[in-house]
Design a protein around this motif. Structure first.
Motif, PDB file in Angstrom:
ATOM      1  N   HIS A 295      52.635  63.178  36.850  1.00 21.10           N
ATOM      2  CA  HIS A 295      53.148  64.548  36.745  1.00 21.10           C
ATOM      3  C   HIS A 295      53.112  64.969  35.278  1.00 21.10           C
ATOM      4  CE1 HIS A 295      54.940  62.827  40.436  1.00 21.10           C
ATOM      5  NE2 HIS A 295      54.571  63.996  40.933  1.00 21.10           N
ATOM      6  N   LEU A 296      51.905  65.040  34.745  1.00 20.89           N
ATOM      7  CA  LEU A 296      51.743  65.220  33.304  1.00 20.89           C
ATOM      8  C   LEU A 296      52.374  66.514  32.800  1.00 20.89           C
ATOM      9  CD1 LEU A 296      50.512  63.937  30.770  1.00 20.89           C
ATOM     10  CD2 LEU A 296      48.463  65.295  31.174  1.00 20.89           C
ATOM     11  N   ARG A 297      52.182  67.575  33.566  1.00 19.23           N
ATOM     12  CA  ARG A 297      52.686  68.877  33.126  1.00 19.23           C
ATOM     13  C   ARG A 297      54.192  68.806  32.856  1.00 19.23           C
ATOM     14  NH1 ARG A 297      49.770  73.765  34.850  1.00 19.23           N
ATOM     15  NH2 ARG A 297      48.746  72.324  36.266  1.00 19.23           N
ATOM     16  N   GLN A 298      54.930  68.253  33.829  1.00 22.30           N
ATOM     17  CA  GLN A 298      56.378  68.134  33.642  1.00 22.30           C
ATOM     18  C   GLN A 298      56.714  67.154  32.526  1.00 22.30           C
ATOM     19  OE1 GLN A 298      55.509  68.195  37.569  1.00 22.30           O
ATOM     20  NE2 GLN A 298      57.654  67.858  38.190  1.00 22.30           N
ATOM     21  N   ALA A 299      56.003  66.018  32.521  1.00 18.83           N
ATOM     22  CA  ALA A 299      56.318  64.970  31.539  1.00 18.83           C
ATOM     23  C   ALA A 299      56.183  65.491  30.110  1.00 18.83           C
ATOM     24  CB  ALA A 299      55.408  63.765  31.750  1.00 18.83           C
ATOM     25  N   LEU A 300      55.217  66.385  29.881  1.00 13.32           N
ATOM     26  CA  LEU A 300      54.961  66.882  28.523  1.00 13.32           C
ATOM     27  C   LEU A 300      56.037  67.862  28.054  1.00 13.32           C
ATOM     28  CD1 LEU A 300      51.078  67.303  28.626  1.00 13.32           C
ATOM     29  CD2 LEU A 300      52.355  65.730  27.170  1.00 13.32           C
ATOM     30  N   GLU A 301      56.906  68.272  28.965  1.00 14.18           N
ATOM     31  CA  GLU A 301      58.021  69.121  28.531  1.00 14.18           C
ATOM     32  C   GLU A 301      59.023  68.323  27.700  1.00 14.18           C
ATOM     33  OE1 GLU A 301      59.417  71.018  32.123  1.00 14.18           O
ATOM     34  OE2 GLU A 301      57.468  72.042  32.348  1.00 14.18           O
ATOM     35  N   ASP A 302      58.999  67.015  27.849  1.00 14.48           N
ATOM     36  CA  ASP A 302      59.872  66.153  27.058  1.00 14.48           C
ATOM     37  C   ASP A 302      59.234  65.926  25.681  1.00 14.48           C
ATOM     38  OD1 ASP A 302      62.049  64.117  26.743  1.00 14.48           O
ATOM     39  OD2 ASP A 302      60.292  62.825  26.500  1.00 14.48           O
ATOM     40  N   ALA A 303      59.961  66.333  24.616  1.00 13.43           N
ATOM     41  CA  ALA A 303      59.378  66.327  23.267  1.00 13.43           C
ATOM     42  C   ALA A 303      58.955  64.924  22.832  1.00 13.43           C
ATOM     43  CB  ALA A 303      60.371  66.909  22.267  1.00 13.43           C
ATOM     44  N   ALA A 304      59.765  63.920  23.153  1.00 12.97           N
ATOM     45  CA  ALA A 304      59.449  62.556  22.706  1.00 12.97           C
ATOM     46  C   ALA A 304      58.161  62.078  23.368  1.00 12.97           C
ATOM     47  CB  ALA A 304      60.607  61.618  23.047  1.00 12.97           C
ATOM     48  N   PHE A 305      58.035  62.322  24.669  1.00 14.26           N
ATOM     49  CA  PHE A 305      56.818  61.910  25.371  1.00 14.26           C
ATOM     50  C   PHE A 305      55.613  62.694  24.855  1.00 14.26           C
ATOM     51  CE2 PHE A 305      53.729  62.484  28.842  1.00 14.26           C
ATOM     52  CZ  PHE A 305      53.333  61.163  28.993  1.00 14.26           C
ATOM     53  N   ARG A 306      55.826  63.993  24.619  1.00 18.97           N
ATOM     54  CA  ARG A 306      54.735  64.840  24.147  1.00 18.97           C
ATOM     55  C   ARG A 306      54.200  64.340  22.795  1.00 18.97           C
ATOM     56  NH1 ARG A 306      57.188  69.668  24.553  1.00 18.97           N
ATOM     57  NH2 ARG A 306      57.806  69.699  22.372  1.00 18.97           N
ATOM     58  N   ASP A 307      55.125  63.997  21.883  1.00 25.15           N
ATOM     59  CA  ASP A 307      54.698  63.486  20.566  1.00 25.15           C
ATOM     60  C   ASP A 307      53.913  62.198  20.725  1.00 25.15           C
ATOM     61  OD1 ASP A 307      55.926  65.620  19.478  1.00 25.15           O
ATOM     62  OD2 ASP A 307      57.683  64.532  18.701  1.00 25.15           O
ATOM     63  N   ASP A 308      54.430  61.335  21.558  1.00 30.92           N
ATOM     64  CA  ASP A 308      53.804  60.043  21.781  1.00 30.92           C
ATOM     65  C   ASP A 308      52.403  60.218  22.383  1.00 30.92           C
ATOM     66  OD1 ASP A 308      54.374  57.365  21.396  1.00 30.92           O
ATOM     67  OD2 ASP A 308      54.533  57.044  23.580  1.00 30.92           O
ATOM     68  N   PHE A 309      52.320  61.066  23.386  1.00 29.05           N
ATOM     69  CA  PHE A 309      51.062  61.310  24.100  1.00 29.05           C
ATOM     70  C   PHE A 309      50.030  61.940  23.161  1.00 29.05           C
ATOM     71  CE2 PHE A 309      48.228  63.752  26.856  1.00 29.05           C
ATOM     72  CZ  PHE A 309      48.006  62.879  27.917  1.00 29.05           C
ATOM     73  N   SER A 310      50.490  62.869  22.330  1.00 25.35           N
ATOM     74  CA  SER A 310      49.575  63.617  21.453  1.00 25.35           C
ATOM     75  C   SER A 310      49.091  62.788  20.276  1.00 25.35           C
ATOM     76  CB  SER A 310      50.255  64.869  20.902  1.00 25.35           C
ATOM     77  OG  SER A 310      50.806  65.619  21.932  1.00 25.35           O
ATOM     78  N   ARG A 311      49.773  61.693  19.984  1.00 23.63           N
ATOM     79  CA  ARG A 311      49.342  60.856  18.859  1.00 23.63           C
ATOM     80  C   ARG A 311      47.947  60.276  19.120  1.00 23.63           C
ATOM     81  NH1 ARG A 311      54.231  57.957  18.302  1.00 23.63           N
ATOM     82  NH2 ARG A 311      55.197  59.942  17.805  1.00 23.63           N
TER      83      ARG A 311
END
Ligand SMILES: [Zn+2]
Length: 471
Positions: A295-311
């Motif tokens: 559920h990537l769309r929802q997961a990316l709403e979380d800032a910590a996960f988004r930062d981690d994923f975008s690294r």
């Protein structure tokens, strides 16, 4: 535009080794005996080494000698090939193996040009075509002369086998992919559309069989791509002597514009194809990541996960538009203020984005009317059906040959020539049946580009199996 038919023209210095070997190997076999894959792997490696030695660095490309070399090899197998130029030196290769006509043609597409290679840092000459310890080294080994080599070898294997396919198999090796394909695939589509008539599928570079840590295999087939929106910024100002600068010059305006662009980050935007891609990969993960990727769309709403994923640069590129300044040009001399300064941006847009809207946004970010913003290269995004007969054939291959490895329709951050063919209604797939690790992939456009002879051998075998199992 000159239109040169170089049918069967022998290229200068074309090695005769392939001809002799191929004749011996294939002639020695009874029609129903299976191909000698080990030998075919060797021949494909020799062919690749030969074509790597033809320097097709683009610019300027100069692909005609490489196209002639391939045409000569096909001719030796009784397959007529045509070499035609879009401009002097810009050769494209076309060949066709007739099927029984029960289904529409399939096109095998590769490109003959390569990105330039500075020999510094290479442990072999990049255009030496060196074979060493089970590898073929050189610029283009993976991108994309190695692709063309296995496609050509597959055509030869099919020609020699006693069983014709239902559909024609069309081989295209084109010029100019690395600078946008206008003198290659783009030209072919526009000026020689009869070569593609009725084609249902096209197979080209873009993705492959990934070998993950621990050896797990994932069969990725690119069904969608981000699209380029290359942009030139031109700033103007008074020219003059560097000792008496006015408050604002072309260079200071350009630097300010680039500073504003650097301060801008495109928002996260998860398009459906990207969502599906990560959802398919989720099945390979354990723990919380499995749920997050599902559920990537929802997961990316979380800032910590988004930062981690975008690294991860590749992951980041798949969830937003990106803007990369690459070319800079100003004065030729330290004490001369130029009247004009230029920068080029390599912008990449997600599938479905509108380039016109994006350019408007860029102008807003720059917020300076004296800086011109003009597009250099841009085309609309396109994708192909991830539930087609082609994808079924890939699943069959994964089942029969790759231990039931999962098949994942992927979206790639780069772009290939696929869009020219997708725009003509041909379902186009980025799939090269090589097993590659992340380290192998890093040699593409990089140092010591190489492909293993094992991959070449298995690549031909898998490609033949795939073509045979197309419904
Ligand atoms: Zn390529």
């Amino acid at each position: 535009m000159p239109h040169v038919n170089n049918l069967l023209r022998r290229p200068r210095g074309a090695p005769a080794a392939w001809l002799t070997l191929a004749t011996l190997v294939f002639a020695a076999r009874a029609p129903c005996a299976g191909p000698d894959w080990k030998q075919i792997g060797e021949e494909t490696a020799d062919l690749l080494a030969d074509v790597i030695r033809v320097d097709t660095s683009n610019p300027p490309g100069n692909e005609t000698p490489a196209a002639n070399l391939l045409a000569h090899k096909l001719a030796a197998e009784g397959i007529a090939a045509e070499v035609f130029e879009s401009a002097p030196g810009r050769g494209n290769l076309y060949a066709r193996l007739a099927g029984q006509g029960g289904a529409h043609p399939v096109i095998l597409l590769s490109h003959l040009d390569v990105v330039p290679a500075d020999p510094t840092g290479w442990h072999v000459p990049p255009f030496g075509g060196v074979r060493d310890h089970g590898y073929v080294y050189g610029r283009g080994a993976l991108d994309a002369k190695g692709v063309g080599a296995i496609q050509l070898a597959a055509l030869i294997v099919l020609k020699r086998s006693a069983i014709p396919l239902a559909r024609d198999v069309v081989l295209l090796a084109t010029a100019d992919e690395e600078t946008g394909g206008r003198a290659g695939a783009g030209w072919v589509v526009e000026h020689r559309p009869e070569l593609l008539a009725d084609a249902e599928y096209l197979v080209t570079e873009g993705d492959h069989i990934h070998v993950r840590q621990g050896g797990r295999r994932v069969v990725q087939v690119a069904v969608a791509e981000k699209t380029p929106c290359w942009v030139q910024l031109t700033a103007h100002g008074p020219s003059g002597h560097g000792s008496t600068p006015p408050p604002d010059t072309a260079v200071t305006r350009l630097v300010r514009a680039l500073g504003r662009i650097q301060g801008y980050q495109a928002p996260v935007h998860v398009v459906p194809a990207v969502e599906d891609y990560f959802a398919a990969l989720a099945a390979l993960e354990q723990g919380p990541l499995r749920g997050q990727l599902s559920h990537l769309r929802q997961a990316l709403e979380d800032a910590a996960f988004r930062d981690d994923f975008s690294r991860n640069a590749r992951q980041n590129a798949l969830i937003r538009n990106t803007i990369t300044p690459t070319v800079l040009a100003g004065s030729q001399k330290t004490n001369v203020i130029p009247a004009e300064a230029r920068a080029q941006l390599d912008c990449r847009l997600l599938p479905g984005e509108d380039p016109v809207r994006f350019l408007r946004l860029l102008r807003e970010v720059i917020d300076d009317d004296s800086v011109e913003v003009e597009p250099l290269l841009s085309f609309p995004a396109s994708s192909s059906d991830s539930n087609s007969g082609f994808m079924m054939a890939v699943s069959q291959l994964a089942h029969a040959d790759l231990g039931d490895a999962p098949v994942v329709p992927s979206v790639i951050p780069g772009f290939t020539d696929s869009h020219y063919f997708r725009a003509r209604g041909i379902a186009s797939y980025g799939f090269v049946p090589f097993l590659l690790t992340d380290d192998d992939e890093k040699t593409v456009h990089g140092l010591n580009e190489r492909v293993s002879v094992d991959n070449l051998r298995a690549g031909v075998r898998r490609l033949v199996a795939l073509l045979r199992s197309l419904p």
